[in-house]
Design a protein around this motif. Structure first.
Motif, mmCIF file in Angstrom:
data_model
loop_
_atom_site.group_PDB
_atom_site.id
_atom_site.type_symbol
_atom_site.label_atom_id
_atom_site.label_comp_id
_atom_site.label_asym_id
_atom_site.label_seq_id
_atom_site.Cartn_x
_atom_site.Cartn_y
_atom_site.Cartn_z
ATOM 1 N N UNK A 173 59.209 -13.381 94.969
ATOM 2 C CA UNK A 173 58.786 -14.042 93.774
ATOM 3 C C UNK A 173 57.288 -14.228 93.651
ATOM 4 N N UNK A 174 56.502 -14.187 94.785
ATOM 5 C CA UNK A 174 55.075 -14.091 94.879
ATOM 6 C C UNK A 174 54.458 -13.112 94.157
ATOM 7 N N UNK A 175 55.008 -11.989 94.036
ATOM 8 C CA UNK A 175 54.493 -10.641 93.580
ATOM 9 C C UNK A 175 55.103 -10.329 92.147
ATOM 10 N N UNK A 176 55.867 -11.318 91.497
ATOM 11 C CA UNK A 176 56.221 -10.846 90.093
ATOM 12 C C UNK A 176 55.166 -11.228 89.375
ATOM 13 N N UNK A 177 54.884 -10.217 88.288
ATOM 14 C CA UNK A 177 53.796 -10.317 87.327
ATOM 15 C C UNK A 177 53.973 -11.439 86.415
ATOM 16 N N UNK A 178 53.051 -11.794 85.598
ATOM 17 C CA UNK A 178 53.244 -12.908 84.513
ATOM 18 C C UNK A 178 54.013 -12.703 83.537
ATOM 19 N N UNK A 179 54.379 -11.109 83.401
ATOM 20 C CA UNK A 179 55.347 -10.671 82.189
ATOM 21 C C UNK A 179 56.736 -10.584 82.555
ATOM 22 N N UNK A 180 56.882 -10.980 83.960
ATOM 23 C CA UNK A 180 58.368 -11.085 84.465
ATOM 24 C C UNK A 180 58.602 -9.555 85.206
ATOM 25 N N UNK A 181 57.776 -8.837 85.226
ATOM 26 C CA UNK A 181 58.034 -7.364 85.850
ATOM 27 C C UNK A 181 57.363 -7.295 87.295
ATOM 28 N N UNK B 292 63.871 -6.017 92.269
ATOM 29 C CA UNK B 292 63.403 -7.292 92.710
ATOM 30 C C UNK B 292 64.670 -8.167 91.940
ATOM 31 N N UNK B 293 64.590 -7.824 90.511
ATOM 32 C CA UNK B 293 65.514 -8.615 89.675
ATOM 33 C C UNK B 293 67.032 -8.934 90.257
ATOM 34 N N UNK B 294 67.437 -7.565 90.510
ATOM 35 C CA UNK B 294 68.795 -7.701 91.334
ATOM 36 C C UNK B 294 68.811 -8.107 92.631
ATOM 37 N N UNK B 295 68.034 -8.034 93.245
ATOM 38 C CA UNK B 295 68.024 -8.916 94.836
ATOM 39 C C UNK B 295 67.856 -10.287 94.325
ATOM 40 N N UNK C 65 63.550 -21.894 91.111
ATOM 41 C CA UNK C 65 62.722 -21.203 91.359
ATOM 42 C C UNK C 65 63.224 -19.681 91.176
ATOM 43 N N UNK C 66 64.327 -19.680 92.019
ATOM 44 C CA UNK C 66 65.017 -18.406 91.707
ATOM 45 C C UNK C 66 65.531 -17.848 90.776
ATOM 46 N N UNK C 67 66.404 -18.759 89.854
ATOM 47 C CA UNK C 67 66.935 -18.560 88.600
ATOM 48 C C UNK C 67 65.646 -18.205 87.653
ATOM 49 N N UNK C 68 64.690 -18.875 87.588
ATOM 50 C CA UNK C 68 63.686 -18.704 86.607
ATOM 51 C C UNK C 68 63.002 -17.444 86.606
ATOM 52 N N UNK C 69 62.809 -16.921 88.050
ATOM 53 C CA UNK C 69 62.242 -15.647 88.186
ATOM 54 C C UNK C 69 63.370 -14.495 88.058
ATOM 55 N N UNK C 70 64.520 -14.502 88.078
ATOM 56 C CA UNK C 70 65.415 -13.710 87.875
ATOM 57 C C UNK C 70 65.635 -13.418 86.429
ATOM 58 N N UNK C 71 65.593 -14.657 85.828
ATOM 59 C CA UNK C 71 65.736 -14.640 84.160
ATOM 60 C C UNK C 71 64.599 -13.913 83.611
ATOM 61 N N UNK C 72 63.275 -14.298 84.108
ATOM 62 C CA UNK C 72 62.247 -13.685 83.518
ATOM 63 C C UNK C 72 62.186 -12.009 83.900
ATOM 64 N N UNK C 73 62.764 -11.836 84.945
ATOM 65 C CA UNK C 73 62.729 -10.132 85.150
ATOM 66 C C UNK C 73 63.806 -9.623 84.319
ATOM 67 N N UNK C 74 64.903 -10.272 84.135
ATOM 68 C CA UNK C 74 65.981 -9.548 83.186
ATOM 69 C C UNK C 74 65.266 -9.615 81.569
ATOM 70 N N UNK C 75 64.641 -10.535 81.361
ATOM 71 C CA UNK C 75 64.295 -10.445 79.971
ATOM 72 C C UNK C 75 63.114 -9.297 79.617
ATOM 73 N N UNK C 76 62.257 -9.224 80.697
ATOM 74 C CA UNK C 76 61.381 -7.888 80.995
ATOM 75 C C UNK C 76 62.207 -6.694 80.802
ATOM 76 N N UNK C 77 63.012 -6.606 81.752
ATOM 77 C CA UNK C 77 64.009 -5.284 81.754
ATOM 78 C C UNK C 77 64.858 -5.125 80.447
ATOM 79 N N UNK C 78 65.083 -6.233 79.772
ATOM 80 C CA UNK C 78 65.786 -5.813 78.301
ATOM 81 C C UNK C 78 64.840 -5.497 77.559
#
Length: 562
Positions: free
Chosen positions: A100-108, A123-126, A143-156
């Motif tokens: 979570x701490x190493x996630x970039x501002x763009x979600x990746x 990271x998103x799958x984890x 916090x977990x849900x928001x980080x995962x959602x941001x990761x999914x949006x970035x991947x999409x």
């Protein structure tokens, strides 16, 4: 025997290890603070700016003995796989928090230019796995849900756009489909968003073939064990897997955890679990993409330092171990990996530089009609590997002139192959490092020393490229200026350049190395399943550049003369 190869006779009260290296460099930086904040020229580099490179190099070499598995930066990809595969392992909460701490501002996560896809998928799958299991990871669910959602949006966004330019990373054609499949299972289960697509041009067919191969219990190439986690359930206890004596599978925490499976929580004394527990303590939870890297680390550190002419003593047992690691088929980077031409050639080159040359017969196993492969069955080719083989043959002939006739044809073939692959701007790029400065210094120095008169224009073009790409602050770098890439550029200028423009550029680069807060920090640039940073290797490259700047033509005397 040369001083480089003498046994180290240390003071028992002397503190040794890697931290001492940073201390010595930081001491030099503090002494240079009066030079900060202004542009430096050659005349500005007074003796008081010198750093005790000899002492720092000696401590670095001795430190290799105290951490024999190697020193490697943590990996987002590998850490994410442990979060999914081994929630029972010590440091689970710390790994989740680190992601979570190493996630970039763009979600990746990860570096630019396509390098972020694999770590972002992992990271998103984890995080999605943590949510599905309801782990008590010390992180609140929102916090977990928001980080995962941001990761999914970035991947999409990444996977639904134009064709992605993906780097040539080991097993990427297997890792991406495996992670996309896992994420899509999460999406289907929770109805969170549209399923992710594979990058254009990528297929799930290779992954299916490897999984079927594993399930058949037929012998598989050893290199596949490094990414065993892509096999899914077929990895758990796979009969074709051979655990090393130190308890690793494929020199990979993720592969080890995938093979261990449910025996992890039920058998706390299992050798593979013991190995994983030892690794997670290195960084307080997060893990590197590969460990051990014993031979790789020692070969590169010793060769960087010795090539630059830094005086240091080598523990005799280190030389003995390096020599013993080289078998008829070469040597692997570390336990659990297959032998490769890169590690083999650099280890042999280091031995030759240190006055204990060993016949490089094992490298013939990697020869092809046109070049030398990293390992048999390699897809693609590497200029840095071939440059290192050229270094090895050239240096061996230099100390064993009677062997010239045997190795001259290969030296000529390697030189011609490297020259054909130089880019129009004078640089080279490579499949084992993200930075063209690493590839360019590897090829240029090998050609400069052993390529003959025909290589002179190419080396000159490489020097010009380095001069043309220096940043305003004196550094060099692909994405931003780094100490590592600046060290490579400086080495090329010091070994192969001449003239006032080279002197001025080198002086500015040297000043940059004095200004950086900590030469041990910087982005990971080396290729594996994820980008990684071999810390001792990078420190050795920086020390080599500083020594060359202080001892050659920049008007900076070594500290012993001050």
């Amino acid at each position: 025997m040369p001083r480089h190869a003498r046994a180290a006779v240390g003071n028992p009260s002397r503190r040794v290890g890697v931290p001492r290296t940073a201390d010595r460099l930081q001491h030099g930086l503090l002494r240079a603070r009066g030079l900060l904040g202004r542009t430096l020229s050659v005349n500005d580099l007074a003796p008081q700016a010198a750093i005790d490179v000899t002492g720092a190099a000696q401590d670095l070499v001795l430190g290799l003995m105290s951490m024999p598995w190697g020193q490697v930066s943590p990996s987002v990809y590998e850490t994410g796989r442990l979060v999914t595969l081994a929630p029972w392992l010590t440091g689970h909460g710390e790994r989740v928090r680190w992601l979570i701490d190493t996630q970039r501002s763009d979600g990746g996560w990860g570096a630019p230019d396509g390098y972020g896809l694999v770590p972002s998928l992992s990271a998103t799958e984890a995080l999605l796995s943590v949510l599905r299991r309801g782990d008590d990871a010390g992180v609140d669910e929102e916090t977990l849900r928001e980080a995962a959602a941001r990761g999914l949006r970035r991947l999409s966004r990444c996977l639904s756009g134009a064709r992605m330019s993906l780097p040539d990373m080991p097993a990427i054609e297997l890792i991406v489909p495996s992670l996309v499949t896992l994420i899509n299972e999460h999406i289907e289960e929770n109805g969170m968003s549209a399923a992710l697509a594979l990058p254009a041009g990528m297929s799930a067919a290779p992954l299916k073939a490897v999984r079927a191969w594993l399930a058949s219990e037929a012998e598989i190439p050893q290199k596949l064990l490094h990414a065993l986690e892509i096999a899914g359930d077929a990895a758990n206890g796979a009969a074709v897997v051979h655990v090393t004596e130190i308890g690793t599978v494929g020199a990979s925490p993720a592969a080890s955890a995938a093979w261990l499976g449910d025996r992890g929580p039920s058998e706390p004394g299992h050798p593979v679990r013991w190995h994983l527990e030892a690794i997670v303590r290195r960084h307080g939870g997060p893990v590197p993409v590969g460990l051990p890297i014993t031979v790789f680390e020692r070969g590169w550190v010793l060769s960087w330092l010795a090539r630059a002419g830094i005086p240091f003593d080598v523990p005799p047992e280190m030389l003995a171990d390096l020599r013993a690691a080289i078998g008829p088929e070469g040597t692997p980077a570390g336990a659990g990996l297959p032998p490769d031409a890169d590690t083999t050639s650099v280890a042999l080159y280091a031995l030759a530089l240190l006055g204990v040359p060993y016949e490089p017969d094992s490298l013939w196993a990697f020869e092809t009609p046109t070049h030398f492969c990293t390992w048999q069955g390699e897809e693609g080719s590497s200029v840095s590997v071939n440059a290192h083989v050229l270094d090895t043959f050239g240096q061996y002939v230099a100390v064993r002139p009677a062997e010239s006739a045997r190795y001259a044809p290969a030296i000529g073939k390697l030189s011609a192959w490297l020259l054909e692959r130089q880019r129009e701007d004078g640089s080279w790029d490579d499949r084992w490092h993200a930075s063209p400065y690493y590839a360019t210094v590897s090829c240029s120095l090998a050609l400069h020393e052993f390529g003959g008169p025909g290589a002179v224009p190419a080396v000159r073009a490489a020097v010009e490229w380095v001069l043309d790409t220096q940043r305003e602050d004196g550094s060099w770098g692909r994405w931003t200026g780094t100490a590592e890439e600046t060290a490579y550029a400086l080495q090329l200028l010091m070994f192969a350049g001449s003239g006032e423009r080279v002197r001025d550029a080198a002086a500015r680069g040297y000043a940059y190395l004095l200004r950086v807060a900590d030469v041990a920090e910087g982005p990971p640039l080396w290729h594996d399943k994820d980008l990684y940073r071999p810390l001792a290797v990078v420190r050795a490259a920086v020390l080599a550049a500083i020594h060359l700047a202080q001892s050659r033509s920049l008007g900076v005397r070594p500290i012993s003369q001050v």
